[in-house]
Design an enzyme around this catalytic site. Structure first.
Site, PDB file in Angstrom:
ATOM      1  N   LYS A  46       0.833  -1.214   0.000  1.00  0.00           N
ATOM      2  CA  LYS A  46       0.000   0.000   0.000  1.00  0.00           C
ATOM      3  C   LYS A  46       0.865   1.260   0.000  1.00  0.00           C
ATOM      4  CE  LYS A  46      -2.117  -1.107   3.859  1.00  0.00           C
ATOM      5  NZ  LYS A  46      -1.414  -2.357   4.196  1.00  0.00           N
ATOM      6  N   ARG A 106      -9.875   1.134   8.245  1.00  0.00           N
ATOM      7  CA  ARG A 106      -9.409  -0.195   8.602  1.00  0.00           C
ATOM      8  C   ARG A 106     -10.474  -0.992   9.332  1.00  0.00           C
ATOM      9  NH1 ARG A 106      -3.636   0.659   8.723  1.00  0.00           N
ATOM     10  NH2 ARG A 106      -2.589  -1.293   9.084  1.00  0.00           N
ATOM     11  N   ARG A 144      11.223  -1.134  11.052  1.00  0.00           N
ATOM     12  CA  ARG A 144      10.090  -0.699  11.864  1.00  0.00           C
ATOM     13  C   ARG A 144       9.911  -1.594  13.073  1.00  0.00           C
ATOM     14  NH1 ARG A 144       4.894   0.504   8.159  1.00  0.00           N
ATOM     15  NH2 ARG A 144       3.887  -0.751   9.756  1.00  0.00           N
ATOM     16  N   ARG A 177      -0.633  -8.765  13.416  1.00  0.00           N
ATOM     17  CA  ARG A 177      -1.259  -7.789  12.519  1.00  0.00           C
ATOM     18  C   ARG A 177      -2.086  -8.481  11.432  1.00  0.00           C
ATOM     19  NH1 ARG A 177       3.900  -4.690  10.843  1.00  0.00           N
ATOM     20  NH2 ARG A 177       2.561  -3.558   9.409  1.00  0.00           N
TER      21      ARG A 177
END
Ligand code: AP5
Length: 205
Positions: A13, A88, A152, A163
């Site tokens: 994305k 989301r 990250r 996730r």
């Protein structure tokens, strides 16, 4: 034009939204990046969001909606925006519908196994937010601003798994939501970055 990039963590994305933002000359609004900037700046929002992000959970809807509403009221958003990572949840999508008309939702499709591999090699620039992959990267600095790249915090394998579970439970229902609205564009996100980007451009015609 207002676009949404939808898809699981690591689907691409951010990679494609950054490029399309330059091509279309409209801002790229990544709620993940905005939240990480708040954490770095130690704002009240950042302090509230940090625990959720570190655990791979979603930040509560109202916090993200308020942050997004404030950003979209700024002048540079008046000709359209590219949403990356928002909405989301179905609640976020319903609220977004009350203040923005979405033209297309690009749904990046990729199996979970491919995501795990992609996340292992992801490197990001802490200054300008550019995203890279070790398999395509020469050196360890950002080609855009020269800053040393980092991994990250939420890219640890166990957090990526968490996730993915959250994505399937809370975000995947948006595929049906936007399909019903007639604005969903499915794009296969397995392939080269350039090849996937061409497919996205094709889906928008
Ligand atoms: P966020 O930052 O939005 O993370 P995400 O959605 O999990 O997505 P990613 O940024 O991990 O992946 P991506 O799809 O952008 O892939 P990328 O282009 O980097 O959110 C982080 C957290 O913030 C969430 O977990 C949540 O806690 C919170 N949050 C954010 N928004 C929220 C909201 N609306 N509500 C509640 N909470 C929210 O690509 C991945 C890697 O693959 C890169 O290394 C890239 O170079 C590489 N790559 C991309 N495409 C290809 C390709 N075709 N071939 C090979 N490599 C590729």
């Amino acid at each position: 034009m207002n676009l949404i990039f939808l898809g699981p963590p690591g689907a691409g994305k951010g990679t494609h939204a950054q490029r399309m933002s330059i091509d279309l000359g409209i801002p790229h609004l990544s709620t993940g990046e905005m939240l990480r900037a708040n954490i770095k700046a130690e704002t009240e929002l950042g302090k509230q969001a940090k625990g959720f992000i570190d655990a791979g959970e979603l930040v509560p809807d109202q916090l993200v909606i308020d942050m997004l509403r404030e950003r979209i009221s700024q002048d540079d958003c008046k000709n359209g925006v590219i949403f990356d990572g928002f909405p989301r949840t179905v609640t976020q999508a319903q609220v977004l519908d009350t203040f923005v008309k979405i033209d297309h939702v690009i749904n990046l499709e990729i199996p979970d196994e491919a995501i795990i591999d992609r996340m292992k090699g992801r490197r990001v620039c802490p200054k300008c937010g550019m995203t890279y992959h070790t398999s395509l990267l020469q050196g360890t600095t950002c080609t855009s601003c020269g800053t040393e790249l980092i991994i990250r915090e939420d890219d640890r394998p166990e957090t990526v798994q968490a996730r993915l579970v959250v994505y399937h439970e809370k975000t995947q229902p948006l595929i049906d939501y936007y399909q019903a609205a007639g604005i969903l564009r499915n794009v296969d996100s397995v392939g080269t970055i350039d090849g996937v980007y061409e497919n996205i451009q094709g889906a928008l015609k």
